[in-house]
Write a protein that holds these residues in place. Structure first.
Motif, mmCIF file in Angstrom:
data_model
loop_
_atom_site.group_PDB
_atom_site.id
_atom_site.type_symbol
_atom_site.label_atom_id
_atom_site.label_comp_id
_atom_site.label_asym_id
_atom_site.label_seq_id
_atom_site.Cartn_x
_atom_site.Cartn_y
_atom_site.Cartn_z
ATOM 1 N N SER A 280 -12.595 35.671 43.798
ATOM 2 C CA SER A 280 -13.445 35.170 44.875
ATOM 3 C C SER A 280 -12.647 34.282 45.830
ATOM 4 O O SER A 280 -12.814 34.351 47.054
ATOM 5 N N PHE A 281 -11.774 33.439 45.262
ATOM 6 C CA PHE A 281 -10.928 32.571 46.098
ATOM 7 C C PHE A 281 -10.067 33.409 47.031
ATOM 8 O O PHE A 281 -9.999 33.160 48.244
ATOM 9 N N LEU A 282 -9.388 34.422 46.482
ATOM 10 C CA LEU A 282 -8.463 35.214 47.278
ATOM 11 C C LEU A 282 -9.186 36.076 48.303
ATOM 12 O O LEU A 282 -8.718 36.215 49.447
ATOM 13 N N PHE A 283 -10.325 36.676 47.917
ATOM 14 C CA PHE A 283 -11.055 37.519 48.854
ATOM 15 C C PHE A 283 -11.564 36.694 50.037
ATOM 16 O O PHE A 283 -11.461 37.117 51.194
ATOM 17 N N PHE A 284 -12.134 35.519 49.748
ATOM 18 C CA PHE A 284 -12.635 34.678 50.834
ATOM 19 C C PHE A 284 -11.481 34.212 51.711
ATOM 20 O O PHE A 284 -11.564 34.254 52.942
ATOM 21 N N ALA A 285 -10.390 33.760 51.083
ATOM 22 C CA ALA A 285 -9.258 33.249 51.849
ATOM 23 C C ALA A 285 -8.647 34.327 52.737
ATOM 24 O O ALA A 285 -8.251 34.053 53.878
ATOM 25 N N SER A 286 -8.573 35.568 52.229
ATOM 26 C CA SER A 286 -7.997 36.644 53.035
ATOM 27 C C SER A 286 -8.833 36.913 54.283
ATOM 28 O O SER A 286 -8.293 37.192 55.357
ATOM 29 N N GLY A 287 -10.158 36.823 54.136
ATOM 30 C CA GLY A 287 -11.005 36.996 55.313
ATOM 31 C C GLY A 287 -10.962 35.801 56.242
ATOM 32 O O GLY A 287 -10.897 35.951 57.468
ATOM 33 N N ALA A 288 -10.955 34.602 55.677
ATOM 34 C CA ALA A 288 -10.986 33.388 56.500
ATOM 35 C C ALA A 288 -9.685 33.158 57.244
ATOM 36 O O ALA A 288 -9.662 32.432 58.245
ATOM 37 N N LEU A 289 -8.595 33.755 56.761
ATOM 38 C CA LEU A 289 -7.306 33.569 57.437
ATOM 39 C C LEU A 289 -7.263 34.285 58.779
ATOM 40 O O LEU A 289 -6.610 33.806 59.727
ATOM 41 N N ILE A 290 -7.945 35.410 58.890
ATOM 42 C CA ILE A 290 -7.834 36.239 60.095
ATOM 43 C C ILE A 290 -8.269 35.499 61.365
ATOM 44 O O ILE A 290 -7.553 35.550 62.384
ATOM 45 N N PRO A 291 -9.403 34.787 61.395
ATOM 46 C CA PRO A 291 -9.779 34.105 62.636
ATOM 47 C C PRO A 291 -8.817 32.994 63.043
ATOM 48 O O PRO A 291 -8.790 32.603 64.218
ATOM 49 N N VAL A 292 -8.021 32.483 62.106
ATOM 50 C CA VAL A 292 -7.132 31.355 62.402
ATOM 51 C C VAL A 292 -5.778 31.826 62.907
ATOM 52 O O VAL A 292 -5.006 31.053 63.471
ATOM 53 N N LEU A 293 -5.464 33.116 62.734
ATOM 54 C CA LEU A 293 -4.129 33.612 63.078
ATOM 55 C C LEU A 293 -3.703 33.308 64.511
ATOM 56 O O LEU A 293 -2.537 32.934 64.735
ATOM 57 N N PRO A 294 -4.565 33.468 65.521
ATOM 58 C CA PRO A 294 -4.103 33.161 66.895
ATOM 59 C C PRO A 294 -3.597 31.732 67.038
ATOM 60 O O PRO A 294 -2.573 31.498 67.699
ATOM 61 N N TRP A 295 -4.258 30.764 66.441
ATOM 62 C CA TRP A 295 -3.831 29.370 66.546
ATOM 63 C C TRP A 295 -2.586 29.108 65.700
ATOM 64 O O TRP A 295 -1.757 28.292 66.062
ATOM 65 N N ILE A 296 -2.446 29.827 64.574
ATOM 66 C CA ILE A 296 -1.233 29.689 63.758
ATOM 67 C C ILE A 296 -0.012 30.122 64.564
ATOM 68 O O ILE A 296 1.067 29.518 64.465
ATOM 69 N N PHE A 297 -0.153 31.158 65.389
ATOM 70 C CA PHE A 297 0.964 31.672 66.181
ATOM 71 C C PHE A 297 1.059 31.026 67.563
ATOM 72 O O PHE A 297 1.743 31.540 68.441
ATOM 73 N N GLY A 298 0.370 29.893 67.746
ATOM 74 C CA GLY A 298 0.574 29.088 68.940
ATOM 75 C C GLY A 298 -0.289 29.419 70.130
ATOM 76 O O GLY A 298 -0.091 28.841 71.208
ATOM 77 N N LEU A 299 -1.239 30.331 70.001
ATOM 78 C CA LEU A 299 -2.127 30.623 71.121
ATOM 79 C C LEU A 299 -3.175 29.535 71.254
ATOM 80 O O LEU A 299 -3.445 28.780 70.317
ATOM 81 N N SER A 300 -3.799 29.462 72.403
ATOM 82 C CA SER A 300 -4.833 28.441 72.623
ATOM 83 C C SER A 300 -5.784 28.921 73.704
ATOM 84 O O SER A 300 -5.541 29.924 74.387
#
Length: 361
Positions: A280-300
């Motif tokens: 459950s931890f990994l499945f949720f984290a894998s989905g929750a990571l996707i919306p954050v990717l643009p900000w991780i790569f410096g977009l704004s």
């Protein structure tokens, strides 16, 4: 009166049916190669039936044509998947394909062929149902965990971003939402599975009364009631109780009745709590990571929002289509429903973020 000669259009249509029947038969043979026992036999029988349909079109064509069209795109895609995966997804797609058979409205197909296709649909549905039952627990956890992560974290980062805060704060909020949600999902799954296991353990019979079995009255005892609480009919419960007591009295030791009491709820299987929590931890984290990717790569700003919506939209369409395929429903409709729900939740939090941003400003 002789039947009219077939037109070129008729022959082209028969040729298409011929190649599709051959391709479908090969799909079933490829699936059978990845299975054993009864499922393998069923799939080979389906391939044989498709061969009978192939022979019908060959007879109408007067033998093997000099050239044949390619099989339909969906049949070729199904064959490609069957050769490489052989999974429940292929069976589910094959079920949908059998349900779209044109033979019911095809004047040159025999009634037996149209009936065959309907029966094939039910056979493939039954095979797919077996796979769905085997996959249901894991698939449910994967899809719902990932979907929760996608929707909740997209809503969070869009709502925070709409207030006008710095991109670093949006990124921090997204990472915090990922960890908080994943930990919550993992902890909740751990408690749920552990509690379920403890409740099942409490229902299992134990050896508490075994030592007194030789001392029970053969004609007046409550051992039959133990069997009746486990679902055994009254007459059978009395007979089995007398048999157990007789065996214990003859042997003079309760070991003669070992294994006599039926298990409670033996059909219910519960997995490991730690494994369920980690999944459950990994499945949720894998989905929750996707919306954050643009900000991780410096977009704004607006670009980050658009990229996040694009990434999450693709992921929601994929998970929705997978649910549709496995449930036997239309994949596109399920995909669009998943997309509408996810984007609807994100739109609400984004509007609230705009309102709070204006108020705070």
């Amino acid at each position: 009166m002789s039947s009219p000669a077939p037109t070129a259009r008729d022959r082209r249509r028969w040729a298409r049916y011929l190649v599709d029947e051959r391709a479908e038969a090969q799909v079933y043979r490829d699936l059978a190669a990845r299975r054993q026992g009864e499922e393998r036999e069923i799939l080979l029988a389906l391939a044989e039936a498709e061969g009978r349909h192939e022979a019908h079109w060959l007879a109408l064509l007067g033998g093997e044509p000099a050239s044949l069209p390619r099989a339909s795109w969906d049949t070729r895609a199904l064959g490609w998947m069957a050769r490489r995966f052989g999974s429940i997804f292929v069976l589910a797609l094959a079920q949908n394909a059998e349900g779209r058979s044109p033979y019911a409205d095809e004047p040159d197909a025999s009634p037996a062929m149209a009936a065959d296709e309907r029966v094939h649909h039910e056979v493939v549905r039954g095979l797919a149902a077996r796979g769905r039952r085997r996959l249901s627990g894991t698939f449910r956890a994967a899809v719902f965990g990932a979907n929760d992560g996608l929707v909740s974290n997209l809503a969070l980062v869009l709502g925070i971003g709409a207030t006008g805060v710095a991109p670093q704060f949006v990124l921090f909020s997204g990472i915090a939402g990922l960890l908080a949600g994943a930990l919550s999902m993992g902890a909740g799954e751990f408690v749920s599975v552990r509690s379920q296991r403890e409740m099942l353990d409490a229902t299992e019979p134990n050896a508490y009364a075994d030592a007194v079995l030789p001392d029970l009255d053969l004609d007046a005892n409550e051992l039959a009631l133990v069997y009746r609480t486990r679902g055994v009919p009254e007459a059978e419960a009395i007979a089995r109780a007398q048999q157990v007591i007789s065996a214990a009295q003859v042997a003079g030791h309760p070991a003669a009745a070992t294994g006599a009491l039926p298990a409670a709820d033996a059909g219910e299987v519960v997995g490991g709590a730690w494994r369920a929590a980690a999944s459950s931890f990994l499945f949720f984290a894998s989905g929750a990571l996707i919306p954050v990717l643009p900000w991780i790569f410096g977009l704004s700003g607006g670009i980050a929002v658009l990229v996040a919506l694009l990434l999450v939209g693709v992921a929601l369409l994929i998970t929705g289509a997978m649910v549709g395929v496995l449930s036997g429903g239309p994949p596109l409709r399920r995909a669009l429903r998943q997309l509408a729900i996810g984007f609807g939740a994100a739109a609400i939090t984004y509007l609230l973020g705009l309102v709070f941003g204006v108020t705070l400003g």
